[in-house]
Every structure is written in C-alpha cells, then in structure tokens.
Write a protein that holds these residues in place. Structure first.
Motif, PDB file in Angstrom:
ATOM      1  N   ASP B 671       0.850  -1.190   0.000  1.00 19.97           N
ATOM      2  CA  ASP B 671       0.000   0.000   0.000  1.00 19.97           C
ATOM      3  C   ASP B 671       0.889   1.245   0.000  1.00 19.97           C
ATOM      4  O   ASP B 671       1.720   1.414   0.882  1.00 19.97           O
ATOM      5  CB  ASP B 671      -0.898  -0.016   1.236  1.00 19.97           C
ATOM      6  CG  ASP B 671      -1.938   1.077   1.205  1.00 19.97           C
ATOM      7  OD1 ASP B 671      -3.131   0.750   1.270  1.00 19.97           O
ATOM      8  OD2 ASP B 671      -1.571   2.275   1.108  1.00 19.97           O
ATOM      9  N   LEU B 673       0.382   4.153   0.833  1.00 18.75           N
ATOM     10  CA  LEU B 673       0.210   5.040   1.986  1.00 18.75           C
ATOM     11  C   LEU B 673       0.477   4.340   3.313  1.00 18.75           C
ATOM     12  O   LEU B 673       1.257   4.809   4.132  1.00 18.75           O
ATOM     13  CB  LEU B 673      -1.218   5.613   1.982  1.00 18.75           C
ATOM     14  CG  LEU B 673      -1.539   6.566   0.828  1.00 18.75           C
ATOM     15  CD1 LEU B 673      -3.008   6.956   0.865  1.00 18.75           C
ATOM     16  CD2 LEU B 673      -0.640   7.792   0.886  1.00 18.75           C
ATOM     17  N   THR B 674      -0.174   3.194   3.543  1.00 17.91           N
ATOM     18  CA  THR B 674      -0.066   2.558   4.860  1.00 17.91           C
ATOM     19  C   THR B 674       1.113   1.598   4.959  1.00 17.91           C
ATOM     20  O   THR B 674       1.421   1.130   6.046  1.00 17.91           O
ATOM     21  CB  THR B 674      -1.332   1.758   5.186  1.00 17.91           C
ATOM     22  OG1 THR B 674      -1.448   0.685   4.238  1.00 17.91           O
ATOM     23  CG2 THR B 674      -2.569   2.626   5.126  1.00 17.91           C
ATOM     24  N   ALA B 675       1.728   1.273   3.820  1.00 16.87           N
ATOM     25  CA  ALA B 675       2.844   0.317   3.774  1.00 16.87           C
ATOM     26  C   ALA B 675       2.424  -1.096   4.169  1.00 16.87           C
ATOM     27  O   ALA B 675       3.265  -1.936   4.482  1.00 16.87           O
ATOM     28  CB  ALA B 675       4.021   0.774   4.623  1.00 16.87           C
ATOM     29  N   GLU B 676       1.136  -1.348   4.158  1.00 14.21           N
ATOM     30  CA  GLU B 676       0.682  -2.720   4.386  1.00 14.21           C
ATOM     31  C   GLU B 676       1.136  -3.605   3.217  1.00 14.21           C
ATOM     32  O   GLU B 676       1.203  -3.141   2.079  1.00 14.21           O
ATOM     33  CB  GLU B 676      -0.842  -2.766   4.510  1.00 14.21           C
ATOM     34  CG  GLU B 676      -1.351  -2.196   5.819  1.00 14.21           C
ATOM     35  CD  GLU B 676      -2.852  -2.039   5.799  1.00 14.21           C
ATOM     36  OE1 GLU B 676      -3.529  -2.845   6.460  1.00 14.21           O
ATOM     37  OE2 GLU B 676      -3.339  -1.111   5.124  1.00 14.21           O
ATOM     38  N   LEU B 713       6.830 -12.032   7.354  1.00 18.84           N
ATOM     39  CA  LEU B 713       6.074 -10.799   7.596  1.00 18.84           C
ATOM     40  C   LEU B 713       5.701 -10.550   9.054  1.00 18.84           C
ATOM     41  O   LEU B 713       5.297  -9.438   9.404  1.00 18.84           O
ATOM     42  CB  LEU B 713       4.783 -10.816   6.752  1.00 18.84           C
ATOM     43  CG  LEU B 713       4.969 -10.864   5.232  1.00 18.84           C
ATOM     44  CD1 LEU B 713       3.615 -10.929   4.536  1.00 18.84           C
ATOM     45  CD2 LEU B 713       5.756  -9.654   4.747  1.00 18.84           C
ATOM     46  N   TYR B 714       5.775 -11.571   9.905  1.00 19.47           N
ATOM     47  CA  TYR B 714       5.170 -11.396  11.230  1.00 19.47           C
ATOM     48  C   TYR B 714       6.052 -11.768  12.417  1.00 19.47           C
ATOM     49  O   TYR B 714       6.107 -11.050  13.400  1.00 19.47           O
ATOM     50  CB  TYR B 714       3.865 -12.215  11.314  1.00 19.47           C
ATOM     51  CG  TYR B 714       2.847 -11.785  10.309  1.00 19.47           C
ATOM     52  CD1 TYR B 714       2.092 -10.634  10.529  1.00 19.47           C
ATOM     53  CD2 TYR B 714       2.652 -12.478   9.121  1.00 19.47           C
ATOM     54  CE1 TYR B 714       1.161 -10.204   9.594  1.00 19.47           C
ATOM     55  CE2 TYR B 714       1.728 -12.060   8.179  1.00 19.47           C
ATOM     56  CZ  TYR B 714       0.978 -10.926   8.420  1.00 19.47           C
ATOM     57  OH  TYR B 714       0.074 -10.505   7.506  1.00 19.47           O
ATOM     58  N   THR B 739      -6.307 -15.884   7.863  1.00 13.84           N
ATOM     59  CA  THR B 739      -6.582 -14.666   7.100  1.00 13.84           C
ATOM     60  C   THR B 739      -5.310 -14.034   6.538  1.00 13.84           C
ATOM     61  O   THR B 739      -5.383 -13.187   5.651  1.00 13.84           O
ATOM     62  CB  THR B 739      -7.291 -13.636   8.000  1.00 13.84           C
ATOM     63  OG1 THR B 739      -6.694 -13.667   9.301  1.00 13.84           O
ATOM     64  CG2 THR B 739      -8.763 -13.949   8.125  1.00 13.84           C
ATOM     65  N   GLU B 740      -4.153 -14.396   7.069  1.00 14.28           N
ATOM     66  CA  GLU B 740      -2.892 -13.819   6.582  1.00 14.28           C
ATOM     67  C   GLU B 740      -2.176 -14.739   5.595  1.00 14.28           C
ATOM     68  O   GLU B 740      -1.133 -14.370   5.063  1.00 14.28           O
ATOM     69  CB  GLU B 740      -1.954 -13.537   7.762  1.00 14.28           C
ATOM     70  CG  GLU B 740      -2.247 -12.245   8.489  1.00 14.28           C
ATOM     71  CD  GLU B 740      -3.576 -12.264   9.208  1.00 14.28           C
ATOM     72  OE1 GLU B 740      -4.395 -11.369   8.978  1.00 14.28           O
ATOM     73  OE2 GLU B 740      -3.829 -13.212   9.988  1.00 14.28           O
ATOM     74  N   ILE B 792       9.707  -8.396   7.687  1.00 13.74           N
ATOM     75  CA  ILE B 792       9.491  -6.986   7.421  1.00 13.74           C
ATOM     76  C   ILE B 792       8.039  -6.663   7.745  1.00 13.74           C
ATOM     77  O   ILE B 792       7.132  -7.361   7.304  1.00 13.74           O
ATOM     78  CB  ILE B 792       9.870  -6.630   5.974  1.00 13.74           C
ATOM     79  CG1 ILE B 792       9.659  -5.139   5.716  1.00 13.74           C
ATOM     80  CG2 ILE B 792       9.111  -7.476   4.967  1.00 13.74           C
ATOM     81  CD1 ILE B 792      10.303  -4.651   4.431  1.00 13.74           C
ATOM     82  N   SER B 793       7.843  -5.638   8.558  1.00 10.07           N
ATOM     83  CA  SER B 793       6.488  -5.211   8.944  1.00 10.07           C
ATOM     84  C   SER B 793       6.148  -3.947   8.175  1.00 10.07           C
ATOM     85  O   SER B 793       7.038  -3.300   7.609  1.00 10.07           O
ATOM     86  CB  SER B 793       6.446  -4.929  10.442  1.00 10.07           C
ATOM     87  OG  SER B 793       7.219  -3.773  10.734  1.00 10.07           O
ATOM     88  N   PRO B 794       4.885  -3.542   8.178  1.00 11.19           N
ATOM     89  CA  PRO B 794       4.545  -2.253   7.543  1.00 11.19           C
ATOM     90  C   PRO B 794       5.354  -1.105   8.137  1.00 11.19           C
ATOM     91  O   PRO B 794       5.802  -0.218   7.416  1.00 11.19           O
ATOM     92  CB  PRO B 794       3.051  -2.112   7.852  1.00 11.19           C
ATOM     93  CG  PRO B 794       2.563  -3.523   7.957  1.00 11.19           C
ATOM     94  CD  PRO B 794       3.689  -4.277   8.597  1.00 11.19           C
ATOM     95  N   SER B 795       5.574  -1.150   9.450  1.00  8.33           N
ATOM     96  CA  SER B 795       6.369  -0.107  10.086  1.00  8.33           C
ATOM     97  C   SER B 795       7.801  -0.111   9.549  1.00  8.33           C
ATOM     98  O   SER B 795       8.383   0.950   9.279  1.00  8.33           O
ATOM     99  CB  SER B 795       6.370  -0.307  11.609  1.00  8.33           C
ATOM    100  OG  SER B 795       7.079   0.721  12.247  1.00  8.33           O
ATOM    101  N   HIS B 798       7.768   1.270   6.057  1.00  4.31           N
ATOM    102  CA  HIS B 798       7.626   2.729   6.115  1.00  4.31           C
ATOM    103  C   HIS B 798       8.979   3.380   6.408  1.00  4.31           C
ATOM    104  O   HIS B 798       9.349   4.382   5.783  1.00  4.31           O
ATOM    105  CB  HIS B 798       6.597   3.095   7.188  1.00  4.31           C
ATOM    106  CG  HIS B 798       6.394   4.561   7.347  1.00  4.31           C
ATOM    107  ND1 HIS B 798       5.789   5.344   6.390  1.00  4.31           N
ATOM    108  CD2 HIS B 798       6.738   5.408   8.358  1.00  4.31           C
ATOM    109  CE1 HIS B 798       5.756   6.600   6.795  1.00  4.31           C
ATOM    110  NE2 HIS B 798       6.322   6.668   7.994  1.00  4.31           N
ATOM    111  N   LEU B 802      11.158   6.057   4.151  1.00  2.00           N
ATOM    112  CA  LEU B 802      11.628   7.356   4.630  1.00  2.00           C
ATOM    113  C   LEU B 802      13.131   7.503   4.424  1.00  2.00           C
ATOM    114  O   LEU B 802      13.624   8.603   4.168  1.00  2.00           O
ATOM    115  CB  LEU B 802      11.299   7.523   6.117  1.00  2.00           C
ATOM    116  CG  LEU B 802       9.819   7.662   6.475  1.00  2.00           C
ATOM    117  CD1 LEU B 802       9.661   7.829   7.975  1.00  2.00           C
ATOM    118  CD2 LEU B 802       9.183   8.843   5.745  1.00  2.00           C
TER     119      LEU B 802
END
Lengths: 298, 804
Positions: B671, B673-676, B713-714, B739-740, B792-795, B798, B802
């Motif tokens: 994503d 924007l959210t880096a999901e 991812l987790y 779900t993941e 790697i997480s969305p954070s 992100h 940056l």
C-alpha cells in the motif's frame, strides 16, 4: 498459567451484586465476558481476592435502542450488539467498530461495557464512546452516577470506576440527521489490536456542507484521542462541486494532537503517519455516508 | 549406487500415489485425539520456578513460605538430584568444530543463563497449587551482565559461559575450490563483477499449538516406568531416561501419544522435564504430569533462525557465480544441546540448485543469554536460501538481467546427477544430489505464476495507483537422513495388517501414508491396515521424526518389511496351492494363481497356517492345531529357517540423504500510503520424488508456506537489552492466522530418488524454506528498495521508504 486463589461470587441480581461489591471493595474484580480478565488472571498479572461473576444477572443483558441513542447493558455481548439491527440503525458506528473487535469467538463472549471498563487505548469501543460523547452509568450500593466519556477514560487500562462500583450500562448517543460515521484501522493481523485506528463522524448541513467533523484515534495516546476538525474541514461549497477539503491539513491537525509511542510492532513515526492516512480515509468515508453518496467525488 | 536399490515393483498400482483422505482427521477434528494433557487425569502436577533473569548467579533458594501450601507434595532443586541426573544434559550431536559445546543442568546449578531456565521443581496436588507454591519460593539472584544480540556477543565484552572465550561455541570453515583450483576469494577477486552486502534474519520458533508435556507412571511392583511424552523421538527419550535414572532399558516404556505439532523443538531431548518428571514419579511412587504452558514454551524451549550474514560474490556478464564467500554469525542462544546442525545446514544447503564456481563459507556459532537455538522446520535452510536467493536477485539487478535468467545460468543440469557439491552434509556424509530437474521446475513455475506476463500486470496496477511486485526463490533440501528406521508388519488370522515403526507422528499423516505403502506392497485393502508410531512397546529401534525423513526412511523400511511378509505368504501359499510362488499374486488380501482365480487362499488363512498351534480357541485357530491337518511328518511344524507367524521386520538405512527441491514465486501488493503488505498470489513447484499421497504433500506445503509467511512478515522474538523476551505470548508474537495466509497454488514435479526402493524424497519442511526470500524479492520489486532483513512489517517498510 493458572490463576492464584480467589473467592468466587455468583450473584443473581443487581442488588446482590452491588452488596457483594460493597463488601469486597478494592479487593473485588467483576467478571463479565472474561476476554481480558481471564488471561490476566492466568498469567498472574492480576490477583483479585474476590471475583464477582455477573453472568447470572439477567437484568444487565440489555440493548435498548431509542431515537436518542443506544444504551447497552453490562452483560450485552459484542456479538449481540453487532447483530442488533435496531442498535445499528440508531448508531451505525457501533457495527462499524465491532466488526473490528478481535474475532467472532471473542465477540461471542466479550461485552461492550467490559471493553469500556478495561479502557485499553488500543481498543475500538472506548474510541467510539469518546467520539460520540457517550457516557457510562456506574452503580453502587445506594446510588448511581453517569460519567461522561471524557471523564471516564483516565489512563491506559484505567477508568473512573471506583471500588464497589459496577458499570451497569453505557450510552452511545445518536447523531443528527445527515451524519455519517466510519472506523478505519490497520492491524498487524486480522482481528489484532490496531497499530493505529480512527473513528470519524461527519455531519452535513442542508446544503451538504460539512457542519461538524470529529475523529477519535486509538493506539496513539494513553486514552482515545478525540479531535474536532470541523474548522479545518470547512464549511465548504456544496456537494455538486465536491468538497475542496485540504485533507493533508486535516491529517496534520490530528497528528499534532496525538502522542504515539514506539513498541515492538511499530515506531511512533509510523503510527503518526498511519493516523494521518486513516484520518483522511475515515473522514471521507463518513462524509460519503452522511451525504448518501450525493456529494460526488471527494 | 545404493546398497539396497531394487527395481520399482510392477504391481505398485494400488493406493500408493492416490489422494487418500487422512485417516487421522476424523479423530483429531472431532476432539477424540489423545494428547498429553488428555492423559493422567489423576496424576500429581509439576510446575517450575524459572529464572526471571537472563544472566544471574543463584545465591540462595528459600522454599520455607511454600511449605505451608495445602496440597504441596515435593520441592526439588539441583542439590536434590542424584548421580548422573545432577550432570549437565547430554550434548546430543558432538562435532569436532564444536570446541565449546555447553548444555544446561536439568535444574540450574549456580548460574542461570536465560530467562526461563528451570531452577526449582514443585510437585503438588494439581497445577494450581503447584503454581501457588512456585510463587512463594524466593530465589536470591546476583544479577550478571546479560549478553544479548549476536554481534554484541561476538565482541565478547561479557561472557555467557565463564570458560568459553569470545562466546564462541564453534567456528567452522568449509571451502570448495573452483574446477581450476582457485579459491573462492581468488575467484571473486578475478571476477568481472563483484558485490558485497550484509543480510539479517530474525529469531522465530516452532511454536506448536501443543507445547511439550510429560506424564510418568512408576509401577513399584514391576519396577518399571511408563512415560508419555509429547516428543518427536520416543525411542531416544527412552534411552535417555534409562541412562539418567539407572533403569534397565526393558523396564522403561516411552509413548508419544497424539502430538499437536513439533516442527523440530520436540526432537531435542531429553528436556529437563522429560527426566525430572519420571525421576520424581519413581521417587514418590506417584503418577506425575507436567504440561508446558504457552509462556513456558516461549521462554524455556527453543528458538531458531537468527543469523547475520556477510556475503561477497563474484560473477560474469551472464550472472554465473564464479566465487561466493559467506561469513555467518549464528546465534545459538545459551546452550548447544543439538550441536551445530543448524549452521551446518545453512552453510551447505545455501548452495541450492546452483553450480557455484568456488565457495567458501565460514560460521561462528555464538552464545547469548537467550533461549537455546535448535532446529525449527527448515533447520537453517531458510537462512541459507535467503542468502543465496538475495544474492541472485542482486546479481540480476546489477546486470540488468531477468532474475530467472540469472538463476537458470547457474543451474545444475538434469544430466549432471549425481552432482557432488564437494562438501560434508549434516549427516557427516558427502553432499551429493541424487536427482532433480531444475530447469523444468523453473519453467513450470514461470508458467504457473505468469512470470512473462507480469510486466503488463504491473503496468495496469500502476495505472490504478497500486504497487505490485513479483519474486522468485529456489531451494534444494537434503531429506531423509539416516542412520536408519525400521518397520514391522504383521498379518493376523483375521486378515488385519498391523504395522509399526519407531518414529513418531506430530500430525503429518503417517497412519495414512504408511498404510498406503503397505496396502500397495502387500496387496491388501487399505482399510485392513493399521499403523502405530512412536510407541517403544511396539518398536524399540528408531531415530525420530525430523529432517523430512519419515516417508523416506520409515516408509522404505515398512515397504521392505512388507516384501518379506509377501515372500513368506507366497511361500506358504505355494505350498498350500501346490503352485510355483512365481505364479502367485496377492490382490485384495487374497493370494491366487495368475490366470487361475479359483486357485486362491486368503492371507488370513496363510496367517493361520504360518503359526502351528497346540490350542484352539476359535474357528480360525482350530485349523492350525496339530490334529486338524496332516503336514509332512518328516518336517518339524515350523520349518528350519522359518519363524511362526506371518510377519516381517526390516530396516532401511540410507547411504546418504536424498535431495528434494522446489521453487516458489509470489506477487505482493504494497500500500503506497499505509505500507501494508499483501500477498496476492503464491505459487509452488514442488519435487519430492515419487508422491505417496499428493493431498498430504500439499498439506505439508501449505503448512510450511504458512510458517514461512510468519517468518517473512510477522514473527520475531524480541529481546530487550536485559535479555527479557518482550513478546512471549500469542498476543504479541504474531503467528499468521488463516486470514494472513494466501491461497497456495501448487504443481508437482516428480524426479524419483534413485537411492531408495520407493523413489521418494522428504516433503515435511519444503514449504517453509524459500518463503522469506520470495517475499523479500517481491517487496523489493514492488518498492525498488533493497530488502536485506526479514521479517518486514509495515512499520519497517515505512522506515525504509523514509530512508530512501
């Protein structure tokens, strides 16, 4: 992972419950859905001497939807409120938020009022109550008081419930006509506590201009952070020409109000960034709902 | 080539290779499984006081306050342990390079070296009381400096073990020179292109849904011990208990009941509890049970994966690797009970399906004040594959070539098998690949995922404001390591076939696949075959279930045992039917003369005839008594060289591992924007030789990929600077939910193994191995940012955006 010893009380009426709570005072803990309390007990992070189980108090298992709002009793399960068409019709944000609360099996057991009393700043329902300016009714032997959301959440996992008191119900006010709501969040996994989340409510005037816009943010402060962004949003020209809202400015206005912390799932920087993204998404969605899609492109 | 190579059987047309429904499932999904905690309802409970500190000296243990707890039975510390029980736990796999191997004491002696190390054992009426008593025991600790983080540990400002300099448990170098004799470093210096970079892989863990558990019953009259353990090796736990408790081996039985997942952590043994609980059961003459809880599992079992890798590679204009030099810092935690298997596997399996010009790999296995590191499904391979596949992608990026072309340029070709990688594998045997077809595997994968049409898909997504990327990863997995397994097959007079093998089951479906092998080999109905695993009362010789070895080693042993039974059945039938054994066939449990169906005899009758009886107790046995028939008076009832009964036992001991392989590809969306990060498609081409049951293999792949998605991812074990594990619960250690996990598209390629009679290769670990590499590649492709660290997480993403 077994709880330390405690005395178990299973009162069958509200009166009896309040008597027991008055007796045990600060040594008592109320058990409703148990979705947070039981793990805390099993990990011996909480060790109340008395457990007061209200699951037999049928008079607390209520959902009352009236034009002015929805009053949810202390034993109403998330799933029951989520499924209540009447509750959703009066306050759609309840349904929008509840589908994000954990997983169906947890919602089958967990209670709305229990979640409010637990006062987790990452949880959805405290944000909903705070956004709507709702309240919680606290009863004690010989009296009761209604505490507004703004005073109810006092810190992370801390609420205004005093020893001897029972949160008997919560009130989620309805919004005026031409209002819309939304709850947007990002969680690491489906059903997890949100890394960041935003509940939004938008009310339009007769010309479909933004008359009121508010957000409540989760996971970015010790309590849900409510921000009124009406001023930054508008008022703006009517729907026919679309809103010329400076969404970046709105996001920044909210980002200035929050105080996210870093944890193992996300940096504070990411939480702040994400909150900005979700503020925009939630407000757009709420405005869209408020105008029933008549306002055109946002 | 193989010591036991036999031609594939002509009649192998039964249920072997079919999508037979798992016969375990009805039991397991309707709550009728019997897991450890389902047993021993009346047993006393054990609980443990565990160290709250990562590194501390024990000054004093004060149990006084706990003695008043109603229901307390016993409290034990290290000082109570007699004889060899007071010695450190076994170092299971010694290795010359493991110069400073260290293992823990069953209960801590003087020093604790990670949060969660057991210090005091409490036995009480039930687990509630036992935990109450634990909470009242005061342990006085002198806090020592904790060593956390493999790079900090390697600097050795503080030591985990006073007598281990530099915190280095093991240091090992393996070098494979180029065909022209040049070393890897020389080859890299001379190469037209070189790259150097660093990679990081975080800690994860097996986290089976059922933790460990032990339940022991001492029989004072018989002076024997029965132990149930949620283990991956009951035979070896048995030997360990007999040795530690000084009991004769025949007086100890160990049974693995239904086990709710292992993934490697339960191959380690004996866990402290596996000897302490039986010891106390005997001492107190009471049944005792210990069921590990989730927090205990997080802080006191085992973790894996964590490595830092420094890579240097030299290559030519086509992307062919001329030299590869990898230096690995491997975090082995506080102890090394399982030796250095994990970094050995990383360093050898890193090579994957490729011919590397010259290779040098060096690893240091480093102590830290964290939970010990032992194999977790994949066992060092995910790290090795991450290294090699990230290297391939970097080469492609450097040369501006298609990532699959670079891989293809390095592949071992189908006509080059057996292919000797010139190294020593984890079983101490040469790393020689037996078979495979890597170019075909890649062709199938590209077709499955639509590799060539992806650029158009990416353009369309970009037009919609979406970011997508594609990644690919290849691996080779040595499976079916020795030393051996055995199988026993018995046909009883009711026509049923009873099969046992010593290795254990943790949900793989052994009851189904072994029955498929037997039904096919023996020519009996699948429904007539029952299988028992992991019960030392039934089969005493075994190694265990790990390294994707059950189908290969036990499967072939059982097949060989069947062939013995078949030979004997045909011999007896030939006698009874007055026919030549070579004219006989077994179908549906009946032996008949080929071409003369009326001349037949059921196996049930042969079972009766095989066992001459003096006493009858039913119609079947009456026919085998001494006056019922008229055998030749010139022969003893049991002929020379024969044994009574229609049964067979055999063993399979592989000359070396057989090498399965596979290739995965994924399309991910990030994503903007959210880096999901969302996995849109996941494709697998899988080659484990002959398939016994494609459905079960696919189930293994799905489970493996799910764990791989976790690692990508987790999942990570987050230790703070004090050595506290910050996420020791399923609330904060993020195992992916259904779900993941994406839908997994699978295609099979079958290159039979020439090494074993069934032509099979292992499939248990495959799914997990390349996932981190594949997802990293796909994210890198979507984002245009190098991905050198997993998960790697969305954070995290992100933060990378940056920093760009």
């Amino acid at each position: 992972m077994k709880p330390p010893p405690f005395d178990y009380h299973g009162p069958a009426s509200l009166g009896e419950t309040l008597r027991v709570l008055a007796e045990v005072g600060p040594h008592g803990k109320v058990l409703a859905g148990g979705q947070s309390l039981i793990p805390l007990l099993n990990m011996r992070l909480a060790a109340p001497a008395h457990l007061v189980d209200i699951n037999r108090v049928a008079e607390l298992d209520t959902i009352a939807a009236e034009p002015g709002g929805v009053r949810v009793g202390a034993l109403a399960r998330h799933a029951a409120v989520e499924r209540s068409a009447a509750a959703r019709a009066v306050q759609p944000l309840l349904g929008q938020a509840l589908r994000l609360v954990a997983h169906p099996v947890i919602r089958n057991r967990g209670t709305v009022v229990g979640s409010l009393v637990h006062a987790d700043p990452s949880a959805e329902l405290p944000a909903v109550l705070a956004l709507l300016g709702g309240s919680v009714r606290l009863a004690r032997l010989g009296g009761e008081r209604e505490v507004a959301a703004a005073e109810f959440f006092t810190g992370p996992l801390e609420s205004a419930v005093a020893p001897g008191e029972l949160a008997v119900s919560a009130f989620f006010p309805a919004l005026p006509e031409r209002s819309g709501t939304a709850f947007c969040e990002v969680a690491r996994r489906h059903g997890d506590y949100a890394v960041a989340g935003v509940a939004a409510a938008v009310t339009l005037d007769e010309d479909f201009r933004i008359a009121a816009a508010r957000v409540a943010c989760v996971s970015v402060g010790p309590v849900p952070v409510v921000a009124d962004v009406t001023e930054v949003c508008g008022p703006r020209p009517a729907a026919s020409v679309g809103w010329d809202v400076d969404w970046d400015a709105v996001a920044r206005a909210v980002q200035d109000r929050i105080d996210p912390e870093e944890d193992i799932h996300a940096t504070a920087t990411y939480r702040r960034h994400l909150t900005g993204v979700l503020v925009t998404r939630a407000l757009k969605s709420a405005a869209h709902e408020a105008g029933h899609g008549e306002q055109g492109e946002l | 080539m193989s010591e036991r190579r036999e031609p594939a059987r002509e009649h192998v047309t039964g249920v072997f290779g079919k999508r037979v429904q798992r016969r375990e499932d009805a039991r397991l999904i309707t709550g009728r499984g019997r897991f450890l905690d389902d047993l021993g309802g009346n047993a006393l409970a054990a609980a443990f006081v565990r160290s709250p500190h990562a590194h501390a000296r024990i000054r004093d243990i004060d149990v006084a306050a706990a003695l008043d707890v109603d229901g307390l039975v016993a409290i034990y510390t290290w000082e109570d342990l007699p004889g060899v029980l007071a010695e450190p736990l076994p170092l299971l796999i010694p290795h010359p390079a493991l110069t400073h191997g260290r293992t823990a004491y069953p209960l801590a002696r003087e020093v604790v070296r990670h949060v969660g190390e057991p210090v005091v054992m409490v036995v009480a009426r039930d687990r509630y009381v036992a935990e109450d008593a634990c909470s009242l025991i005061e342990v006085d600790y002198e806090i020592l400096k904790p060593v956390v983080g493999v790079e900090e540990a390697a600097q050795a400002a503080h030591l985990v073990h006073e007598d281990v300099p530099g915190n280095v448990a093991a240091h090992m170098v393996q070098e494979v020179p180029a065909p022209d004799g040049r070393s890897a470093r020389e080859a890299i210096e001379a190469a037209p292109h070189t790259l150097a970079f660093r990679l990081d892989i975080e800690r994860s863990a097996c986290t089976p849904l059922e933790g460990k558990g032990v339940y022991a019953r001492w029989d004072a009259d018989d002076e024997s011990l029965r132990v149930y353990s949620s283990t991956q090796t009951s035979t070896s736990v048995r030997m360990a208990i007999a040795a530690k408790l000084g009991l004769p081996l025949p007086k100890v039985e160990v049974i693995a009941p239904d086990v709710g997942g292992g993934f490697g952590v339960k191959i380690v043994h004996p866990w402290p509890e596996e000897i302490l609980v039986p010891w106390a059961a005997r001492l107190l003459d009471r049944e005792i049970k210990w069921t590990e809880d989730r927090r205990e599992h997080f802080i006191s079992s085992a973790h894996e994966r964590a490595q830092v890798q420094y890579v240097r590679v030299g290559f030519d204009d086509d992307g062919r690797v001329l030299g590869l030099d990898v230096n690995i810092l491997h975090d082995n935690g506080a102890y090394t009970p399982y030796g250095i298997i994990v970094p050995i596997v990383t360093s050898t399996q890193l090579l994957g399906p490729y011919k590397i010009g010259a290779y040098r790999v060096e690893f240091s296995s480093i102590y830290t004040n964290t939970v010990q590191v032992t194999p977790y499904r994949g066992a060092g391979r995910p790290q090795g594959v991450f290294c090699m596949e990230r290297t391939m992608d970097r080469i492609a990026a450097h040369l501006g070539r298609d990532r699959t072309d670079v891989r293809a340029a390095n592949f071992i070709q189908p006509d080059e098998f057996p292919y000797d990688q010139g190294m020593t594998f984890q079983d101490g045997r040469p790393l020689i690949y037996d078979s495979g077809d890597y170019p075909e595997s890649l062709r199938m994968l590209k077709e499955l995922i639509g590799w060539d049409s992806f650029p158009a898909m990416r353009d369309q997504a970009a037009a919609e404001g979406r970011r997508i990327g594609i990644g690919v990863g290849c691996y080779v997995e040595g499976t079916g390591v020795g030393p051996y397994e055995g199988g026993h097959v018995q046909v009883t007079s009711d026509g049923r076939v009873h099969v046992s093998t010593g290795l254990t089951s943790q949900g793989q479906g052994h009851e189904t696949v072994f029955a498929q092998i037997v039904a096919t080999e023996l020519g009996v109905p699948f429904e007539k075959v029952s299988v028992v695993t992991g019960d030392t009362r039934r089969f005493g010789y075994a190694v265990g279930t790990f390294a994707s070895r059950a189908a290969v080693v036990s499967g072939n042993a059982i097949a060989l045992a069947c062939r013995k039974v078949r030979e004997k059945a045909l011999r007896i039938a030939a006698d009874a039917l007055e026919a030549d054994p070579r004219d006989l066939e077994i179908t549906d449990g009946v032996v008949h003369v080929v071409g003369a169906p009326s001349a037949s005899i059921p196996l049930s009758t042969i079972a009766v005839l095989s066992n001459p009886l003096r006493y009858a107790f039913d119609d079947e046995t009456r026919r085998a008594t001494q006056f019922a028939s008229a055998p030749s008076p010139d022969r003893p009832p049991v002929s020379e060289g024969e044994e009574p009964g229609l049964e067979g036992r055999d063993y399979y001991s592989p000359i070396r591992s057989t090498f399965a392989s596979g290739m995965h590809a994924a399309i991910v969306e990030t994503d903007p924007l959210t880096a999901e990060i969302k996995i849109l498609r996941y494709a697998v081409v899988h080659d484990c030789g002959k398939l016994i049951n494609p459905m079960i293999v696919e189930g293994q792949i799905h489970g493996g990929v799910a764990q791989g998605v976790g690692g990508a991812l987790y999942e990570k074990m987050v230790y703070d600077q004090h050595g506290q594990l910050l996420n020791a619960s399923f609330m904060d250690f993020l195992m992916p939910y259904a779900t993941e996990v994406p839908r997994i598209e699978t295609t099979h390629l079958e290159t039979p193994s020439p090494l074993n009679p069934l032509g099979v290769k292992g499939a248990g670990e495959a799914g997990v191995i390349p996932v981190s590499a594949v997802i990293a590649a796909a994210i890198e492709d979507a984002e245009g940012i190098p991905i050198d660290r997993m998960p790697i997480s969305p954070s995290d993403l992100h933060a990378l955006r940056l920093a760009r």
